[in-house]
Design a protein around this motif. Structure first.
Motif, mmCIF file in Angstrom:
data_model
loop_
_atom_site.group_PDB
_atom_site.id
_atom_site.type_symbol
_atom_site.label_atom_id
_atom_site.label_comp_id
_atom_site.label_asym_id
_atom_site.label_seq_id
_atom_site.Cartn_x
_atom_site.Cartn_y
_atom_site.Cartn_z
ATOM 1 N N THR A 157 0.829 -1.207 0.000
ATOM 2 C CA THR A 157 0.000 0.000 0.000
ATOM 3 C C THR A 157 0.863 1.257 0.000
ATOM 4 O O THR A 157 0.585 2.219 -0.732
ATOM 5 C CB THR A 157 -0.940 -0.002 1.218
ATOM 6 O OG1 THR A 157 -1.773 -1.168 1.169
ATOM 7 C CG2 THR A 157 -1.817 1.236 1.247
ATOM 8 N N LYS A 158 1.909 1.255 0.792
ATOM 9 C CA LYS A 158 2.796 2.425 0.851
ATOM 10 C C LYS A 158 3.463 2.678 -0.498
ATOM 11 O O LYS A 158 3.600 3.827 -0.926
ATOM 12 C CB LYS A 158 3.838 2.243 1.950
ATOM 13 C CG LYS A 158 3.254 2.321 3.359
ATOM 14 C CD LYS A 158 4.321 2.089 4.431
ATOM 15 C CE LYS A 158 3.717 2.202 5.831
ATOM 16 N NZ LYS A 158 4.742 1.933 6.883
ATOM 17 N N TYR A 159 3.885 1.603 -1.174
ATOM 18 C CA TYR A 159 4.480 1.769 -2.501
ATOM 19 C C TYR A 159 3.466 2.382 -3.473
ATOM 20 O O TYR A 159 3.796 3.275 -4.256
ATOM 21 C CB TYR A 159 4.936 0.413 -3.063
ATOM 22 C CG TYR A 159 6.048 -0.265 -2.307
ATOM 23 C CD1 TYR A 159 7.025 0.447 -1.627
ATOM 24 C CD2 TYR A 159 6.141 -1.654 -2.294
ATOM 25 C CE1 TYR A 159 8.049 -0.191 -0.949
ATOM 26 C CE2 TYR A 159 7.161 -2.306 -1.630
ATOM 27 C CZ TYR A 159 8.109 -1.576 -0.949
ATOM 28 O OH TYR A 159 9.129 -2.220 -0.280
ATOM 29 N N ARG A 162 3.014 6.052 -2.923
ATOM 30 C CA ARG A 162 4.125 6.848 -3.468
ATOM 31 C C ARG A 162 3.964 7.068 -4.965
ATOM 32 O O ARG A 162 4.232 8.156 -5.475
ATOM 33 C CB ARG A 162 5.458 6.129 -3.192
ATOM 34 C CG ARG A 162 5.989 6.369 -1.793
ATOM 35 C CD ARG A 162 7.364 5.721 -1.631
ATOM 36 N NE ARG A 162 7.485 5.151 -0.294
ATOM 37 C CZ ARG A 162 8.232 4.101 0.013
ATOM 38 N NH1 ARG A 162 8.907 3.472 -0.937
ATOM 39 N NH2 ARG A 162 8.315 3.681 1.249
ATOM 40 N N GLN A 203 -2.096 6.158 9.485
ATOM 41 C CA GLN A 203 -0.839 5.411 9.430
ATOM 42 C C GLN A 203 -0.272 5.303 8.022
ATOM 43 O O GLN A 203 0.875 4.897 7.840
ATOM 44 C CB GLN A 203 -1.041 4.017 10.046
ATOM 45 C CG GLN A 203 -1.225 4.053 11.553
ATOM 46 C CD GLN A 203 -1.502 2.693 12.164
ATOM 47 O OE1 GLN A 203 -2.621 2.383 12.550
ATOM 48 N NE2 GLN A 203 -0.463 1.873 12.255
ATOM 49 N N PHE A 204 -1.079 5.682 7.025
ATOM 50 C CA PHE A 204 -0.607 5.756 5.642
ATOM 51 C C PHE A 204 -0.461 7.202 5.178
ATOM 52 O O PHE A 204 -0.292 7.465 3.991
ATOM 53 C CB PHE A 204 -1.560 5.004 4.699
ATOM 54 C CG PHE A 204 -1.586 3.522 4.900
ATOM 55 C CD1 PHE A 204 -0.443 2.757 4.712
ATOM 56 C CD2 PHE A 204 -2.761 2.881 5.284
ATOM 57 C CE1 PHE A 204 -0.466 1.386 4.894
ATOM 58 C CE2 PHE A 204 -2.800 1.507 5.461
ATOM 59 C CZ PHE A 204 -1.648 0.752 5.274
#
Length: 297
Positions: A157-159, A162, A203-204
């Motif tokens: 999810t973080k990728y 970005r 948190q994201f």
């Protein structure tokens, strides 16, 4: 950005990156590389059999003088040589040519000579331009991790966030996909609910998220109206996070072939962007993938 053509336009204002092409012995790859060089997106070095590359370039009308050729015979040796260029800093990004995906990934994942940081996680991110969908759609992961754990989905999810941010989406709307918007007794549904809770707690970062959510609710506003769905994502998702590689791969190919979408794709989590397209993808898809990699390099 609302069109894939917006990506190369944005890259042209940045310092030019150098790209290493692993086993660049096919026409679509060479055509995409030539286009990217001509449009000022990248400088390129193509690794593979020099005589083969020059012959294929001549057959498809590509000017092989526009890029450097490093003469390496064989698929795996070509992949390793291209990866080495990126690892040593001689190139800023990697691209797959005619190489099979498993060999390309083997080169990237090699613990001694590859591009994955210790303890890192590799993930695949695709960006679609779908006719009649009013924004670019980011999807992860349809090609790398078969059954991601909850912690792996956090990284995935973080990728994806970005990449969405690089496309100038300041507050991405994320759909954590499952079979229903109700929390049911199977892992993808329960994990989607946990991930949504994490997003609500910031948190994201700066995102809006909904999950579990079905793909029709995520992409079609009229379905939300019919079902009376009041979620934070109602047919306007910027990012789809799929439950696993099976569902992701099926959805990816359905979007491309049934929805007639154009796509750009790359591998994330590495020390440099690694472009990963299918050997059968169009020249346009490979060109837009080069631009996406350069935007994130």
């Amino acid at each position: 950005m609302t069109h894939l053509s917006d990506i190369p336009a944005a890259v042209k204002g940045l310092p030019r990156k150098r790209m290493a092409v692993a086993y660049g012995e096919d026409a679509h790859t060479l055509q995409a590389v030539e286009r990217a060089v001509k449009e000022g997106i990248v400088d390129a070095v193509v690794v593979g059999g020099k005589r083969t590359i020059i012959a294929i370039a001549a057959e498809c009308g590509v000017d092989a003088k526009l890029f450097e050729i490093i003469d390496v015979e064989g698929e795996m040796p070509s992949v390793k040589a291209a990866v080495k260029l990126v690892r040593e800093g001689s190139a800023h990004m990697l691209m797959k040519g005619l190489a099979h995906t498993d060999n390309y990934m083997r080169g990237i994942l090699d613990k001694e000579t590859g591009l994955l940081p210790e303890g890192g996680l590799l993930s695949h991110v695709a960006v679609f331009e779908i006719p009649d969908y009013p924004r670019l759609l980011v999807m992860s992961d349809a090609a790398v991790i078969p059954l991601p754990t909850l912690q792996q989905k956090v990284a995935i999810t973080k990728y994806a966030i970005r990449v969405a941010n690089s496309l100038r989406v300041e507050t991405p709307k994320i759909a954590f996909l499952s079979a229903s918007e109700s929390v049911l007794k199977f892992p993808s549904s329960q994990e989607a609910a946990i991930l949504t809770g994490m997003a609500v707690r910031k948190q994201f970062g700066n995102v809006l998220a909904e999950g579990p959510i079905s793909v029709d609710l995520a992409l079609f506003p009229e379905v939300s109206d019919i079902k009376g769905f009041k979620g934070r994502v109602r047919g306007d998702a910027d990012i789809l996070i799929v439950p696993g590689i099976d569902s992701g791969n099926v959805l990816y190919k359905a979007i491309v072939w049934f929805a007639k979408a154009e796509t750009a794709a790359m591998v994330t989590g590495t020390t440099a962007p690694c472009i990963l397209t299918s050997r059968g993808d169009s020249e346009d898809s490979k060109f837009y993938s080069i631009a996406l990699g350069a935007l994130n390099a």
